[in-house]
Each structure stands twice: as structure tokens, then as C-alpha cells.
Design a protein around this motif. Structure first.
Motif, PDB file in Angstrom:
ATOM      1  N   ASP B 251       0.794  -1.223   0.000  1.00 33.63           N
ATOM      2  CA  ASP B 251       0.000   0.000   0.000  1.00 33.63           C
ATOM      3  C   ASP B 251       0.832   1.281   0.000  1.00 33.63           C
ATOM      4  O   ASP B 251       0.334   2.351   0.398  1.00 33.63           O
ATOM      5  CB  ASP B 251      -0.934  -0.008   1.205  1.00 33.63           C
ATOM      6  N   GLY B 252       2.088   1.189  -0.410  1.00 30.52           N
ATOM      7  CA  GLY B 252       2.914   2.395  -0.477  1.00 30.52           C
ATOM      8  C   GLY B 252       3.216   3.011   0.871  1.00 30.52           C
ATOM      9  O   GLY B 252       3.709   4.145   0.941  1.00 30.52           O
ATOM     10  N   GLY B 253       2.923   2.283   1.937  1.00 36.63           N
ATOM     11  CA  GLY B 253       3.221   2.769   3.283  1.00 36.63           C
ATOM     12  C   GLY B 253       2.014   3.288   4.050  1.00 36.63           C
ATOM     13  O   GLY B 253       2.128   3.602   5.248  1.00 36.63           O
ATOM     14  N   PHE B 254       0.852   3.331   3.397  1.00 36.27           N
ATOM     15  CA  PHE B 254      -0.332   3.923   4.033  1.00 36.27           C
ATOM     16  C   PHE B 254      -0.612   3.367   5.431  1.00 36.27           C
ATOM     17  O   PHE B 254      -0.904   4.128   6.364  1.00 36.27           O
ATOM     18  CB  PHE B 254      -1.567   3.713   3.149  1.00 36.27           C
ATOM     19  N   SER B 255      -0.542   2.056   5.557  1.00 36.90           N
ATOM     20  CA  SER B 255      -0.908   1.399   6.816  1.00 36.90           C
ATOM     21  C   SER B 255      -0.039   1.822   7.990  1.00 36.90           C
ATOM     22  O   SER B 255      -0.415   1.635   9.142  1.00 36.90           O
ATOM     23  CB  SER B 255      -0.819  -0.124   6.654  1.00 36.90           C
ATOM     24  N   SER B 256       1.132   2.361   7.720  1.00 38.22           N
ATOM     25  CA  SER B 256       2.010   2.800   8.814  1.00 38.22           C
ATOM     26  C   SER B 256       2.012   4.309   8.992  1.00 38.22           C
ATOM     27  O   SER B 256       2.824   4.835   9.744  1.00 38.22           O
ATOM     28  CB  SER B 256       3.436   2.297   8.571  1.00 38.22           C
ATOM     29  N   MET B 257       1.103   4.992   8.330  1.00 39.14           N
ATOM     30  CA  MET B 257       1.058   6.453   8.440  1.00 39.14           C
ATOM     31  C   MET B 257      -0.039   6.916   9.392  1.00 39.14           C
ATOM     32  O   MET B 257      -1.141   6.374   9.402  1.00 39.14           O
ATOM     33  CB  MET B 257       0.782   7.077   7.067  1.00 39.14           C
ATOM     34  N   GLY B 258       0.288   7.953  10.165  1.00 39.93           N
ATOM     35  CA  GLY B 258      -0.707   8.643  10.978  1.00 39.93           C
ATOM     36  C   GLY B 258      -1.136   9.938  10.296  1.00 39.93           C
ATOM     37  O   GLY B 258      -2.318  10.253  10.231  1.00 39.93           O
ATOM     38  N   MET B 259      -0.171  10.680   9.762  1.00 36.27           N
ATOM     39  CA  MET B 259      -0.457  11.882   8.962  1.00 36.27           C
ATOM     40  C   MET B 259       0.797  12.285   8.203  1.00 36.27           C
ATOM     41  O   MET B 259       1.886  12.333   8.773  1.00 36.27           O
ATOM     42  CB  MET B 259      -0.926  13.040   9.852  1.00 36.27           C
ATOM     43  N   SER B 260       0.612  12.561   6.920  1.00 39.32           N
ATOM     44  CA  SER B 260       1.729  13.008   6.087  1.00 39.32           C
ATOM     45  C   SER B 260       1.625  14.516   5.859  1.00 39.32           C
ATOM     46  O   SER B 260       0.540  15.104   5.962  1.00 39.32           O
ATOM     47  CB  SER B 260       1.674  12.300   4.733  1.00 39.32           C
ATOM     48  N   LEU B 261       2.729  15.108   5.518  1.00 38.92           N
ATOM     49  CA  LEU B 261       2.727  16.546   5.211  1.00 38.92           C
ATOM     50  C   LEU B 261       1.845  16.832   3.993  1.00 38.92           C
ATOM     51  O   LEU B 261       1.098  17.822   3.978  1.00 38.92           O
ATOM     52  CB  LEU B 261       4.169  17.008   4.947  1.00 38.92           C
ATOM     53  N   ARG B 262       1.903  15.979   2.985  1.00 43.02           N
ATOM     54  CA  ARG B 262       1.112  16.221   1.772  1.00 43.02           C
ATOM     55  C   ARG B 262      -0.390  16.187   2.058  1.00 43.02           C
ATOM     56  O   ARG B 262      -1.145  17.041   1.600  1.00 43.02           O
ATOM     57  CB  ARG B 262       1.410  15.164   0.699  1.00 43.02           C
TER      58      ARG B 262
ATOM     59  N   THR C 155       3.436   6.772  11.650  1.00 40.24           N
ATOM     60  CA  THR C 155       4.268   7.952  11.451  1.00 40.24           C
ATOM     61  C   THR C 155       3.423   9.202  11.222  1.00 40.24           C
ATOM     62  O   THR C 155       2.534   9.212  10.368  1.00 40.24           O
ATOM     63  CB  THR C 155       5.203   7.728  10.247  1.00 40.24           C
ATOM     64  N   LEU C 156       3.702  10.236  11.993  1.00 44.83           N
ATOM     65  CA  LEU C 156       3.111  11.555  11.769  1.00 44.83           C
ATOM     66  C   LEU C 156       4.251  12.508  11.442  1.00 44.83           C
ATOM     67  O   LEU C 156       5.208  12.618  12.221  1.00 44.83           O
ATOM     68  CB  LEU C 156       2.370  12.041  13.014  1.00 44.83           C
ATOM     69  N   TYR C 157       4.153  13.188  10.306  1.00 45.28           N
ATOM     70  CA  TYR C 157       5.219  14.107   9.920  1.00 45.28           C
ATOM     71  C   TYR C 157       5.454  15.099  11.055  1.00 45.28           C
ATOM     72  O   TYR C 157       4.518  15.465  11.771  1.00 45.28           O
ATOM     73  CB  TYR C 157       4.847  14.830   8.614  1.00 45.28           C
ATOM     74  N   ARG C 158       6.673  15.506  11.202  1.00 38.50           N
ATOM     75  CA  ARG C 158       7.117  16.471  12.216  1.00 38.50           C
ATOM     76  C   ARG C 158       7.221  15.903  13.630  1.00 38.50           C
ATOM     77  O   ARG C 158       7.705  16.582  14.509  1.00 38.50           O
ATOM     78  CB  ARG C 158       6.178  17.698  12.299  1.00 38.50           C
ATOM     79  N   TYR C 159       6.713  14.713  13.864  1.00 36.19           N
ATOM     80  CA  TYR C 159       6.818  14.193  15.225  1.00 36.19           C
ATOM     81  C   TYR C 159       8.251  13.742  15.497  1.00 36.19           C
ATOM     82  O   TYR C 159       8.651  13.570  16.640  1.00 36.19           O
ATOM     83  CB  TYR C 159       5.808  13.077  15.481  1.00 36.19           C
ATOM     84  N   ASN C 160       8.979  13.503  14.362  1.00 33.40           N
ATOM     85  CA  ASN C 160      10.429  13.422  14.441  1.00 33.40           C
ATOM     86  C   ASN C 160      10.925  12.299  15.351  1.00 33.40           C
ATOM     87  O   ASN C 160      10.306  11.243  15.387  1.00 33.40           O
ATOM     88  CB  ASN C 160      10.934  14.788  14.942  1.00 33.40           C
TER      89      ASN C 160
ATOM     90  N   GLY D 177      11.379   5.696   6.613  1.00 36.73           N
ATOM     91  CA  GLY D 177      10.697   5.193   5.424  1.00 36.73           C
ATOM     92  C   GLY D 177       9.723   6.229   4.873  1.00 36.73           C
ATOM     93  O   GLY D 177       9.575   6.369   3.650  1.00 36.73           O
ATOM     94  N   TYR D 178       9.076   6.950   5.777  1.00 38.22           N
ATOM     95  CA  TYR D 178       8.178   8.028   5.328  1.00 38.22           C
ATOM     96  C   TYR D 178       8.965   9.095   4.561  1.00 38.22           C
ATOM     97  O   TYR D 178       8.607   9.470   3.437  1.00 38.22           O
ATOM     98  CB  TYR D 178       7.451   8.638   6.532  1.00 38.22           C
ATOM     99  N   ILE D 179      10.048   9.571   5.157  1.00 38.77           N
ATOM    100  CA  ILE D 179      10.846  10.646   4.553  1.00 38.77           C
ATOM    101  C   ILE D 179      11.490  10.189   3.239  1.00 38.77           C
ATOM    102  O   ILE D 179      11.419  10.875   2.216  1.00 38.77           O
ATOM    103  CB  ILE D 179      11.985  11.064   5.519  1.00 38.77           C
ATOM    104  N   TYR D 180      12.105   9.026   3.288  1.00 36.93           N
ATOM    105  CA  TYR D 180      12.830   8.535   2.115  1.00 36.93           C
ATOM    106  C   TYR D 180      11.847   8.168   1.002  1.00 36.93           C
ATOM    107  O   TYR D 180      12.141   8.291  -0.200  1.00 36.93           O
ATOM    108  CB  TYR D 180      13.696   7.331   2.482  1.00 36.93           C
ATOM    109  N   GLY D 181      10.675   7.716   1.409  1.00 33.04           N
ATOM    110  CA  GLY D 181       9.663   7.372   0.418  1.00 33.04           C
ATOM    111  C   GLY D 181       9.133   8.598  -0.294  1.00 33.04           C
ATOM    112  O   GLY D 181       9.092   8.638  -1.532  1.00 33.04           O
ATOM    113  N   ARG D 182       8.727   9.586   0.480  1.00 31.18           N
ATOM    114  CA  ARG D 182       8.082  10.749  -0.141  1.00 31.18           C
ATOM    115  C   ARG D 182       9.041  11.519  -1.030  1.00 31.18           C
ATOM    116  O   ARG D 182       8.647  12.102  -2.026  1.00 31.18           O
ATOM    117  CB  ARG D 182       7.493  11.672   0.940  1.00 31.18           C
ATOM    118  N   GLU D 183      10.335  11.522  -0.682  1.00 29.37           N
ATOM    119  CA  GLU D 183      11.268  12.359  -1.432  1.00 29.37           C
ATOM    120  C   GLU D 183      12.049  11.609  -2.500  1.00 29.37           C
ATOM    121  O   GLU D 183      12.437  12.194  -3.512  1.00 29.37           O
ATOM    122  CB  GLU D 183      12.228  13.058  -0.454  1.00 29.37           C
ATOM    123  N   LYS D 184      12.280  10.327  -2.281  1.00 30.29           N
ATOM    124  CA  LYS D 184      13.141   9.595  -3.219  1.00 30.29           C
ATOM    125  C   LYS D 184      12.547   8.265  -3.675  1.00 30.29           C
ATOM    126  O   LYS D 184      13.205   7.513  -4.394  1.00 30.29           O
ATOM    127  CB  LYS D 184      14.494   9.311  -2.534  1.00 30.29           C
TER     128      LYS D 184
END
Lengths: 282, 282, 282, 282
Positions: B251-262, C155-160, D177-184
Motif C-alpha cells: 500500500d505504499g506505506g499507508f498502513s504505517s502512516m498517521g499523517m503526512s505533510l502532503r 508515522t506523523l510528519y514532524r513528530y520526528n 521510510g516516510y521521509i525517504y519514500g516521499r522524497e526519493k
């Protein structure tokens, strides 16, 4: 006794006898100041002692087949009639598998029985929630709890089609919890309890060995029916208003264990004389 | 083209047209050297173009209603007859909800429809596995994959009773995976795929918005049907022999995301002019 | 006010001012009959109003740097001295990231800062537990709670680097929960709370948008600091004795949501005029 | 041999000797057409046979301390120099706990050792990813894999502070993985492998009993190092492009088991003569 449920009205499914989780919840809820209606199937009522419990808790019993929407509607009507208004909490402790009872292994399921398992152990929960929502039977910030088991996530041999039913039950808690939460601020959760020596539990082949294992795996030991009741009370109380769509493990830590020293010490006894199962008829 | 499935025989459910995940898997499996039988319901066969696919892949189509044990038995017999022996892989891509189709919301389910949803989308998988095991239709170290969705774990509005069906499907993969693994060394997994613009997907109200959201949430973007096929091939290959009882997110990582910048950047557009749903008829 | 913590003694970390989660827990614990010692770092004590809280709760403040074992030992000694005996509960609400504060993105971490993040936000919890166990400072069936966040799993962006620290914190709760459970019957859990407008929270860039999103995603809305305190009290009480090694979501249902109608309605506003982040400096 | 990695360049950490997981991955990657650079710490290189592996795979070894950013930068420079360009995959198989080695139990940790455990077993992964991203060392759609263990989610006695390190490692895989995925469009995953009789594994006290248990719990048995290599190859290949931020269980099904008939049959041997651990020095 803290008066945690003072003024709260409820509905409790599944009290068969004084070993039942639901029985303990009823006793504890009564102690904590709640009033509630008891319900069970006519058959379970004959075999069990629910009227004794009703007498102790100064309440009534309304028979209902939890798979029957009309029965559930009647139950909710009678319950609201009894209280002259809406209720605040419900405990759903209803499960049964004919495949297990009749010794049909999981690779030899009878699909009529499977439908029964699902209807009794999972869909009944949806029917209850849907009927309650249609009748607007639960007060804002009310709390609904159903009984699950770790088998919904991890396979335990012999747990059979009940595993699939519990997985579905937990999904219903999430799916309906979303709807009931957004529209009525009612929370819906499941508790995943240690194996317990209820009448249902004691009928499971090999339950002794399994309970010894889980006892030694769990750093706090297996959770008892009394402890289950205590935990359940907190979920009915006003102190947990923002907990919803969760499956909560009440199991002495079992669900977070991979291997404990105590369980491994037992297991290691067999290392020098390894044994294999006689057959896979389970 | 790596010849990853050279010499392998299989059975593929659910190829309707060239947008179907199963169609893409068939094409890819063919490229990778596999032979397989295609199947679908008679109705789907009429509406779709499965015979075109069969021609391209130089194979046959055997119609079967996946909820019908006799049909499944016949399908397995015909398949083994076709190959003169057992098979190595199966793809189960079968799901349908009449509650969704008929616009019955989750708090207004028709229980006859729900039974259909479960039978088609979850129990059919058990029926298939049970029939295959009884017929000993799958070779040692064979691989079975069913199609799931993240809604099995997380609630998405409008996904309705399919969420419960997918939760049950994943449980069946674990429960039967245990049995089939211990006795025949056959693995059973589910893939949880990004929302995809298949014929089924494109019928879902609001799928555009959701796919935009998941696209922006997923660091690699939504996974396409072609990519699904590639991933599926790895699970049928000999390189993943010890992966079983898993739900694998593709799923391109969706399942491990809480919120993305985009996604947040999009969402923030509405902050100054917040809107509410017109109603909860979903 | 139920007297749920009557007779219980405790130790509370992290009350800065009346927006703090720990502050609310202290007030609530006091109402429920508990006595406790308050602690914070000398710096936080200067900037905050902890002495005001101590006065209200009729107790003392013992300063301690939670990353300093000697400080923790002194704190535990002073606490036991104050009560003339062991304690029953601890709240650990301690976290800080210099990488966040200094605007170092996650792909540009300063590893000295990362070590600080881990030491303050995760290892301090281990140090506290290890010191408490060595001093046998907690009564049998005592309860320890630390504050986590869903970023430990998603993962939530900016939570770093706080995400990694929280993942480690939850692991420490399990690892030490096993040890402390088996030997002393003490339970260790984390609560994963909704984003909250504490002083720490309000410093996070973009917290407004995120809180709007989580509010609309969560069927019950975000959990407030007061509600957190209520929930925390149940975990310190005798009613949850067999809950351990768990991460408990107190978040209005957010953790179980994939997409809500309310959040999607907001998001859809932007579909016609999609925007992209100006840069990835986050 | 499918030429799955034909034309791909990589970097492999952690091959000590022919029992190492990384060693097997190198051999398999070579078979599948990849070129790669090998690396390990100077100490491990002395004790192991990495040069023998390099000769077999027709490549070079670049020593590097994975906790040292300068070493990692030099390693990446040398690697890109060697290939005259960027790489496509990385295997991170690096872990060590001095607390385990020195027999410090989890409730008696040395915090200097803990910092070392984290630095070697988790932070090194971040350092590697950060250095690689800064140098833009990985091609679009590249794949990075690190080695994890189920102890990151479930507590296993004696696994000690490595559990916390693995939890953090998995979190780093998600966060980066979030950072590296979104950018590269680079994917980052961890594999959670069965316990394996590597040189590291065989040093763990009680590993025999644990491996017997996991063998009997897992329907497909424990996954071997060779099987790990096969699975790892699929993750480096172009067939898994949309899998990221995942922890993938490669364990014969162990992670989805609660109790198997085979393991229970062994355990039950001890039921009549229950034994307790002699002490908790673990």
C-alpha cells in the motif's frame, strides 16, 4: 464499593451461573450502584440459575434469543419500560460453536454450524447494536462491552471457528463504534480476557494445560472472573468516556508475552524426551 | 520476466476484466512461466472478458460459484484433471456486499445481505481451503493468497459490512494457515492492497476523494494493480516459503502512516471554512 | 469523586502548569483520596507553577532530573520517607526533543540531541523502574503509567525522533512490566492520548490542523486532559489489577479509524484545487 | 537463480561467517545477479571470514563502525566509487548488547551499555539512512532492509535491552521510510526472522529450548538463514516496490500463533510434575 455506577441503568447478557463472567459483572455492577435487566436464552435460563441472580440484584429477567431481532427489540422495549427510560451500559457475553461442540475440526467444518457460530457469537452483537440505535435505547456517553478472546488475533489450536467469530466481533465493535460514537457519543469496546474456568470454558478439551501455560506466561497470572468484573465496571463508568473501538486485553500480560522464564522452565522438561501429538484430530 | 513461477500450476479466482487485480496476476503469472486455470461466477463471466484472458494465457475457464462447495469441488477436480496433478498456488479475489450495493448503511443492515457478504467474501475462502485440503489438491510448499483491505483493522466510513468480512477473511487465513501449514506445509496469507480503480472499486461512492487521500498519505503513493500482481508473484514463488498466516500490506506505506505533510497540506485548505457532512446517510 | 484511590500513595512526574496532563491527574487523584509526591526538573519548576499545585493537594515537591539515577534514588527515598512506606502508583509524563525544538528535521538529526531525546523520553522510564525495584519502593499490585502517543506505531510528519522514543518507551513498559509483574505483581502500562493543547503540545508547529483532523476522525472527538486524568485514575485503582504490558488508546477512537465521513468532507474541499507542500523542511 | 537482482548494486552489513544471515543474503544476491560491497566492523572482520565471502562474490570489503557517521560516510563514498554510481539496496544486520553479554539482567542494566546497545542496534540504522540520503547514495525505487525480531512486540525473557533496541529499529524504519519514500521513492522495511543458529544466536543462553518451542509453535517450522536470504532477495527486487514502512514476519507463522497442538503436547508433559525457575537471574 465506590458507587462508580450510581444511577446507571444497564442490560447484561449471558449470566448462566455463578461461574459466568456476566454473573460476576452483574454482582459487581449491583454493588457499584447500578440497576440492570438480565437476559439469556430460554434454554440457558433453564440450565442455569439466572433467577437466583435476579433476586440477589433485585431485578428482572427478560428471555431473548440474541440472534433474533424481534427478541432483541422486545428485550430493549421491556428494559426501557422497566426503567422508564434509556440505559447506560450493555454487556454482551454470548458465544457458542456447534462445530466445537460436535467435534468438527476446523478443516472439516459444517457450514450450517459455522453460520450458527457467527450468528450467535458475532452477528448477535450487531443486531443488538442496530436495534438499540434504532430505538435510541442508550443514553449519550453510554458504554457497550462485548467479550472477546486473544484467538481473534493469534491462532490457538482447537479454538476452531470461534476464532473467526471473535475476529468478526471485534470488527463489529470498531465498525459500529464509529457510527454510534459519531452520532450518539456511545462507546463500543471488547475485552479480551484470560481463559477462565466458566461452564463454557471447562467444557473445552485441554483447557487445563492451556490455562497452566497462560498462567505461567502471564506475569500477573490469569485474570479471574472477579477481576474481569472489576475491569468491566471501569468501562461502564464515566471515567473512560473517550475509550472506544478498542479491544482491551485483560489477561495478566499474556497478550504481550513471547516467552516467559516460568513457561519455558516447564517446557524444557520435555526437551530430552520430545513427544508428538498422536494425531491431528483437533 | 524471471521465470519465477516456471513449472508451477495454479488457480485464479476473480478476473473480471483488464482492470481486475486477478487479471493482472494472471498476466504476470503467465509471463513468469506459470500455468493456471481461471474461474469466476457464471454471472461475472457474462459481464466480463475472462475468455479473452484465457486465450491470452492459453488456458481454460471453469465457472464456479465460490460459495458453493459442490462447485468448488468440481472446480478443483477439473483443475487437477487439466494439469494431471496437484496445483501450487491459488489467488482468491472474491468479495461483494449487497448492503453496500443496495445502499443499506451499517446501522441499517439487512441480515440476509450480511450473510451473503460473509459467504461470498470470507466463508468462500474457507470452503475453498477445506475442499482443497480434503482433495489434497495443493502440493507441499504451495501458496494461497486472498485479497484483503486495511478496513479489516481500521474503520473507513462507507466500507460497511465488508470491513467485518475482511476481518473474518484474515482470521480464516490464520486459522487455516495453521492447519494447512502443520500438515501439508502450505502457506496461507492475505494481501492488504491500496484502494484500486478496478470495476468494483470505481463503483464505490467517494472513491476519488479517498484515493486522493491515500495517495498523499502514502509516501510511495497508492499501489497499482500491476504492482499488486508483481508482489503476488513473489508470494507464489519459492522465495517466500516461510511466510504464512500474515496479512501483508502492499500500500505504499499507508498502513504505517498517521499523517503526512502532503495530506495535511490538503486538509489545511479547509481549516478556515470548515464544513460538516450534510447527513450521515453513509 | 468515588474514593477510588483512598489510602493510596503515589508519585507524579511532569506537572508544569494547569494545562499539563500530569497536573490534571494530580488534581483528580487528590479528589479520589490519594496522597502523592510531585516532582519535576528544577528548570520546569521555575517556569511552571508546581508549588501552587502542591499547595492545593497538600503535598510536597521533590525536584529531580529524571535522567539522573541519583536524583531518582533520592526522589524515591524522599517519597518513601514522606509516606513512611512504599507507594502504590507512579505517573511518568516526561518527554522532550531538542531536535524538534531546534528545528532539526528527521533526516538531519543531531545525534547528541537524539541521545537526549531518548534519555529524557524513554530511558528515564527504565531508570525510574529500575531504581524503584531496587529500592522495593512500590507495593504489591501497584500501578505504573507512562504517557505515550500513537506516533509510536504510525508515522506523523514532524513528530520526528519523538516517535522512536515513544516506540522505545512502550517497549520498556512491556519489558519491565514482565519483570516487575512476575516478581512483585506490579503492572506497567502506557496510555496513548489524543493530541492535547498542553504547553508542550501548543509549541508544535501545525498542531491546530492536526488537532482539527484528529477531532473529526475520532468518533468521540479528541480526549481532553481532564478525561485523561479520569482514565488514568482507573489504571491506578484496584479495579484494573490484571492489565499490564499494554498500550491503551485514550483517543476518542482515532487509533481505530482509517477515514471518517467528517474528516473526508473537510479533505474533499481541496480536491478541486489541490495544493502541495511548499517544501519538505519538516 | 532467476536474475532477480540483475544489474542491481548493493551494500551488505553484518556478514561474519557462513552462519550469518547477511552471509547467506550475499551469496544469494550474487547468484541473483547483484553486485555489492561488504562491510563489517574491523573487530568482526578479524574474527570472521568476510574476505572469503568477498572472494567468492568477487567484491571488496570496506570496514566501518556502523555507529560512526564518518565511517559510514566513507563507506558510502567508497561504495559509490566502486560502482561508479548509486546503489539499489542495503541490508543492515547489526546488533549487539553488552548488557546481555555481561550478564546484566533487565532490571539491573548498565546505562552506558544500554546506550551502546541502542547505538549499535538501532541508531546505526538511522545514521546509515541519514548519511545515504545526504549523499543521495540510493537510486529511486531502492530498497533498504534491517533485521528485527518478534521481541520488538512481544516480551521474551532474557532478550533484555535488545527488545527495546529492536522496537526502536522498527520505528526508525517507519519514520525514515516516510521521509525517504516521499522524497526519493526509496522503501525501508524490517524483517522479523525466526530465531536462527547464527554465531550470535548460539551464544544466547537457553536458545535450544526456545528454538524447539518456536519450531513446534510455527506450522511451517522455524525459518532458516537460507530461507531468510530468499525472502530478502524478494524485498530487494523490483517486484515489491510498494512495500514500505513494514515489519515483515518471516517465521513460519510463529508471530500469528497463540498455541499449537505440537507445542502444547510438549508442555503438557510437565503438567504432573510442575517445576519452577530456580531463580530470576535472567
Amino acid at each position: 464499593m465506590y458507587n462508580l455506577l450510581k444511577g446507571k441503568k444497564g442490560l447484561i447478557f449471558g449470566a448462566l451461573n455463578d461461574k459466568s463472567l456476566a454473573w460476576k459483572v452483574a454482582e459487581k455492577a449491583y454493588e457499584e450502584g447500578a440497576e440492570f435487566v438480565l437476559t439469556n436464552t430460554p434454554v440457558s435460563m433453564r440450565f442455569g440459575e439466572i433467577h437466583e441472580l435476579a433476586a440477589k440484584c433485585n431485578t428482572i429477567v427478560v428471555p431473548a434469543d440474541a440472534t433474533n431481532v424481534k427478541d432483541l427489540e422486545n428485550l430493549l422495549d421491556k428494559t426501557m419500560e422497566h426503567f422508564g427510560g434509556k440505559i447506560d451500559f450493555i454487556l454482551h457475553s454470548v458465544a457458542m460453536s456447534l462445530n466445537v461442540r460436535k467435534g468438527r475440526n476446523y478443516d472439516n467444518l459444517d457450514y450450517g454450524y459455522l453460520n450458527k457460530t457467527l450468528d450467535i457469537s458475532a452477528i448477535s452483537f450487531h443486531k443488538l447494536l442496530q436495534a438499540a440505535k434504532k430505538k435510541d435505547a442508550i443514553n449519550k456517553w453510554g458504554s457497550v462491552v462485548a467479550l472477546s478472546y486473544v484467538a481473534a488475533q493469534k491462532t490457538l489450536y482447537r479454538y476452531n471457528d470461534m476464532a473467526d467469530a471473535k475476529a468478526m466481533l471485534e470488527s463489529i465493535a470498531r465498525s459500529f463504534g464509529y457510527i454510534y460514537g459519531r452520532e450518539k457519543k456511545i462507546r463500543v469496546n471488547t475485552i479480551s480476557q484470560s481463559p477462565t474456568m466458566t461452564t463454557a470454558g471447562s467444557g473445552v478439551k485441554g483447557i487445563d494445560g492451556l490455562m497452566d501455560f497462560t498462567e505461567r506466561m502471564s506475569p500477573l497470572g490469569n485474570a479471574t472472573a472477579d477481576e474481569f468484573a472489576n475491569f468491566c465496571i471501569t468501562l461502564f463508568s464515566d471515567l473512560t468516556k473517550k475509550v472506544t473501538m478498542q479491544n482491551l486485553y485483560h489477561d495478566g500480560g499474556f497478550s504481550s508475552m513471547g516467552m516467559s522464564l516460568r513457561a519455558m522452565t516447564m517446557y524444557n522438561q520435555a526437551l530430552d524426551n520430545p513427544v508428538e501429538p498422536e494425531n491431528y484430530d483437533d
